[in-house]
Motif scaffolding. Sequence first.
Motif, PDB file in Angstrom:
ATOM      1  N   PHE A  65       0.772  -1.168  -0.046  1.00 42.72           N
ATOM      2  CA  PHE A  65       0.307   0.028   0.396  1.00 42.72           C
ATOM      3  C   PHE A  65       0.785   1.045   0.432  1.00 42.72           C
ATOM      4  O   PHE A  65       0.706   2.038  -0.104  1.00 42.72           O
ATOM      5  CB  PHE A  65      -0.919   0.247   1.318  1.00 42.72           C
ATOM      6  CG  PHE A  65      -2.302  -0.698   1.259  1.00 42.72           C
ATOM      7  CD1 PHE A  65      -3.300  -0.371   0.379  1.00 42.72           C
ATOM      8  CD2 PHE A  65      -2.048  -2.172   1.538  1.00 42.72           C
ATOM      9  CE1 PHE A  65      -4.122  -1.479   0.406  1.00 42.72           C
ATOM     10  CE2 PHE A  65      -3.353  -3.133   1.837  1.00 42.72           C
ATOM     11  CZ  PHE A  65      -4.143  -2.681   0.737  1.00 42.72           C
ATOM     12  N   LEU A  73      -5.340   5.394  -5.460  1.00 39.87           N
ATOM     13  CA  LEU A  73      -6.340   4.594  -4.094  1.00 39.87           C
ATOM     14  C   LEU A  73      -8.030   5.290  -3.961  1.00 39.87           C
ATOM     15  O   LEU A  73      -8.739   4.011  -3.595  1.00 39.87           O
ATOM     16  CB  LEU A  73      -6.039   4.364  -2.130  1.00 39.87           C
ATOM     17  CG  LEU A  73      -4.797   3.934  -2.461  1.00 39.87           C
ATOM     18  CD1 LEU A  73      -4.531   4.668  -1.038  1.00 39.87           C
ATOM     19  CD2 LEU A  73      -5.113   2.468  -2.521  1.00 39.87           C
ATOM     20  N   TYR A  77     -11.047   3.137  -4.933  1.00 36.89           N
ATOM     21  CA  TYR A  77     -12.498   2.824  -4.461  1.00 36.89           C
ATOM     22  C   TYR A  77     -13.821   2.826  -5.114  1.00 36.89           C
ATOM     23  O   TYR A  77     -15.043   2.894  -4.566  1.00 36.89           O
ATOM     24  CB  TYR A  77     -12.635   4.435  -4.036  1.00 36.89           C
ATOM     25  CG  TYR A  77     -13.840   4.886  -1.961  1.00 36.89           C
ATOM     26  CD1 TYR A  77     -13.017   3.864  -1.252  1.00 36.89           C
ATOM     27  CD2 TYR A  77     -14.845   5.353  -2.840  1.00 36.89           C
ATOM     28  CE1 TYR A  77     -14.235   3.966  -0.071  1.00 36.89           C
ATOM     29  CE2 TYR A  77     -15.394   5.757  -1.628  1.00 36.89           C
ATOM     30  CZ  TYR A  77     -15.274   4.335  -0.845  1.00 36.89           C
ATOM     31  OH  TYR A  77     -16.187   4.720   0.036  1.00 36.89           O
ATOM     32  N   PRO A  82     -14.137  -2.937  -1.176  1.00 37.11           N
ATOM     33  CA  PRO A  82     -12.514  -3.257  -0.545  1.00 37.11           C
ATOM     34  C   PRO A  82     -11.909  -4.547  -0.131  1.00 37.11           C
ATOM     35  O   PRO A  82     -11.041  -4.877   0.282  1.00 37.11           O
ATOM     36  CB  PRO A  82     -12.668  -2.362   0.555  1.00 37.11           C
ATOM     37  CG  PRO A  82     -14.409  -1.690   1.321  1.00 37.11           C
ATOM     38  CD  PRO A  82     -14.818  -1.688  -0.753  1.00 37.11           C
ATOM     39  N   ILE A  86      -8.436  -5.307  -0.552  1.00 38.86           N
ATOM     40  CA  ILE A  86      -7.119  -6.356   0.658  1.00 38.86           C
ATOM     41  C   ILE A  86      -6.985  -7.721   0.322  1.00 38.86           C
ATOM     42  O   ILE A  86      -6.125  -8.421   0.543  1.00 38.86           O
ATOM     43  CB  ILE A  86      -7.701  -6.974   1.927  1.00 38.86           C
ATOM     44  CG1 ILE A  86      -6.978  -6.887   3.046  1.00 38.86           C
ATOM     45  CG2 ILE A  86      -9.040  -7.051   2.389  1.00 38.86           C
ATOM     46  CD1 ILE A  86      -5.492  -5.927   3.596  1.00 38.86           C
ATOM     47  N   GLY A 142      -1.611  -1.434   5.108  1.00 35.70           N
ATOM     48  CA  GLY A 142      -2.760  -1.227   4.779  1.00 35.70           C
ATOM     49  C   GLY A 142      -3.258   0.420   5.535  1.00 35.70           C
ATOM     50  O   GLY A 142      -3.754   1.337   5.422  1.00 35.70           O
ATOM     51  N   LYS A 146      -2.038   5.473   6.244  1.00 40.83           N
ATOM     52  CA  LYS A 146      -2.423   6.329   6.253  1.00 40.83           C
ATOM     53  C   LYS A 146      -1.805   6.624   7.501  1.00 40.83           C
ATOM     54  O   LYS A 146      -2.074   8.667   8.231  1.00 40.83           O
ATOM     55  CB  LYS A 146      -3.936   5.838   6.898  1.00 40.83           C
ATOM     56  CG  LYS A 146      -4.429   5.277   6.293  1.00 40.83           C
ATOM     57  CD  LYS A 146      -5.356   5.415   5.757  1.00 40.83           C
ATOM     58  CE  LYS A 146      -6.663   4.901   4.356  1.00 40.83           C
ATOM     59  NZ  LYS A 146      -6.878   5.382   3.338  1.00 40.83           N
ATOM     60  N   PHE A 207     -10.681  -4.049   6.976  1.00 43.69           N
ATOM     61  CA  PHE A 207     -10.638  -3.251   6.335  1.00 43.69           C
ATOM     62  C   PHE A 207     -11.173  -2.212   5.506  1.00 43.69           C
ATOM     63  O   PHE A 207     -10.906  -1.295   5.412  1.00 43.69           O
ATOM     64  CB  PHE A 207      -9.184  -3.986   4.938  1.00 43.69           C
ATOM     65  CG  PHE A 207      -8.816  -2.897   4.137  1.00 43.69           C
ATOM     66  CD1 PHE A 207      -7.737  -2.355   3.905  1.00 43.69           C
ATOM     67  CD2 PHE A 207      -9.650  -2.869   2.594  1.00 43.69           C
ATOM     68  CE1 PHE A 207      -6.702  -1.868   2.660  1.00 43.69           C
ATOM     69  CE2 PHE A 207      -9.174  -2.060   1.987  1.00 43.69           C
ATOM     70  CZ  PHE A 207      -7.445  -1.394   1.400  1.00 43.69           C
ATOM     71  N   PRO A 208     -12.703  -2.332   5.359  1.00 43.74           N
ATOM     72  CA  PRO A 208     -13.139  -1.228   5.053  1.00 43.74           C
ATOM     73  C   PRO A 208     -13.668   0.143   5.456  1.00 43.74           C
ATOM     74  O   PRO A 208     -13.442   1.246   4.962  1.00 43.74           O
ATOM     75  CB  PRO A 208     -14.410  -2.121   4.436  1.00 43.74           C
ATOM     76  CG  PRO A 208     -14.156  -3.705   4.472  1.00 43.74           C
ATOM     77  CD  PRO A 208     -13.158  -3.731   5.192  1.00 43.74           C
ATOM     78  N   TRP A 211     -10.314   1.724   4.975  1.00 43.60           N
ATOM     79  CA  TRP A 211     -10.171   2.342   3.361  1.00 43.60           C
ATOM     80  C   TRP A 211     -10.938   3.586   3.732  1.00 43.60           C
ATOM     81  O   TRP A 211     -10.711   4.820   2.213  1.00 43.60           O
ATOM     82  CB  TRP A 211     -11.638   0.706   2.230  1.00 43.60           C
ATOM     83  CG  TRP A 211     -10.994   1.644   0.601  1.00 43.60           C
ATOM     84  CD1 TRP A 211     -12.632   1.639   0.336  1.00 43.60           C
ATOM     85  CD2 TRP A 211      -9.867   0.934   0.166  1.00 43.60           C
ATOM     86  NE1 TRP A 211     -12.504   1.799  -0.790  1.00 43.60           N
ATOM     87  CE2 TRP A 211     -10.822   1.944  -1.378  1.00 43.60           C
ATOM     88  CE3 TRP A 211      -9.138   1.115   0.472  1.00 43.60           C
ATOM     89  CZ2 TRP A 211     -10.889   1.251  -2.585  1.00 43.60           C
ATOM     90  CZ3 TRP A 211      -8.478   0.562  -0.663  1.00 43.60           C
ATOM     91  CH2 TRP A 211      -9.241   1.128  -2.524  1.00 43.60           C
ATOM     92  N   ARG A 212     -12.012   3.554   3.580  1.00 43.87           N
ATOM     93  CA  ARG A 212     -12.677   5.021   3.818  1.00 43.87           C
ATOM     94  C   ARG A 212     -12.500   6.034   4.671  1.00 43.87           C
ATOM     95  O   ARG A 212     -12.357   7.568   4.548  1.00 43.87           O
ATOM     96  CB  ARG A 212     -14.375   4.629   5.113  1.00 43.87           C
ATOM     97  CG  ARG A 212     -15.471   3.400   4.279  1.00 43.87           C
ATOM     98  CD  ARG A 212     -16.940   3.686   4.623  1.00 43.87           C
ATOM     99  NE  ARG A 212     -17.711   2.504   4.386  1.00 43.87           N
ATOM    100  CZ  ARG A 212     -17.325   1.059   4.469  1.00 43.87           C
ATOM    101  NH1 ARG A 212     -17.142   1.498   6.062  1.00 43.87           N
ATOM    102  NH2 ARG A 212     -18.260   0.900   3.944  1.00 43.87           N
TER     103      ARG A 212
END
Length: 213
Positions: A65, A73, A77, A82, A86, A142, A146, A207-208, A211-212
């Motif tokens: 990632f 990314l 989306y 998501p 992953i 992941g 961020k 992960f969702p 992801w958001r």
Amino acid sequence: MQKDFRLEWRQRAALNGMLLYVGSTVFVCYLSFALRGGQLPAPAWNALFWIILLFTAVNAAAKGFLQESRGRLLYYYTLVRPQAVILAKIAYNAVLLLGLALVGFALYAVVLGNPVQDVPLFVGNVGLGAVGFATTLTLVSGIASKATNSSTLMAVLGFPIMIPMLLLLIKVSKNALDGLEFEASSGSLLTLLALNLIVTAVSYLLFPFLWRG
């Protein structure tokens, strides 16, 4: 997965760098022990092998990632779920690490000898270790992507999580080195398999939300 394989093939410098890392570390071990006339003891052989494999896994899976830009990314989306992202990352890293681990084991055995008495058990344990490293480090990558200082966070989060897995992997590989019966390692192998499934399930569920963010 197809996208990741295409990117890896186009940017072969990264793959060649990982292969060079494996080869150079094995050669340094050879210079340290074999050229000095000393036979590498089985516990040291086992420990050095997992050290090499661990740092190879960190270097290989960290870019899962971290190499993706925020714009790319955001584009993902809009295209896929998501969970698909992953799972594809985990599968790709598992295949990559399994290949690197088998190449590393073959080179390691040729250069430093092969004291393993139960090769199928050892190879199966290496396969579980590669999948375990891939699942754990993909999720950590992941999370780290961020943050601002992602490389440092990758190391801080990754190593403590992998310590229980490493203890089990070293135990099973030591049993394979000693040629013990399969029953002596069956419990540890089942625990490793359960850890891999748990981390994969946690990645799929959590992960969702990452992801958001």
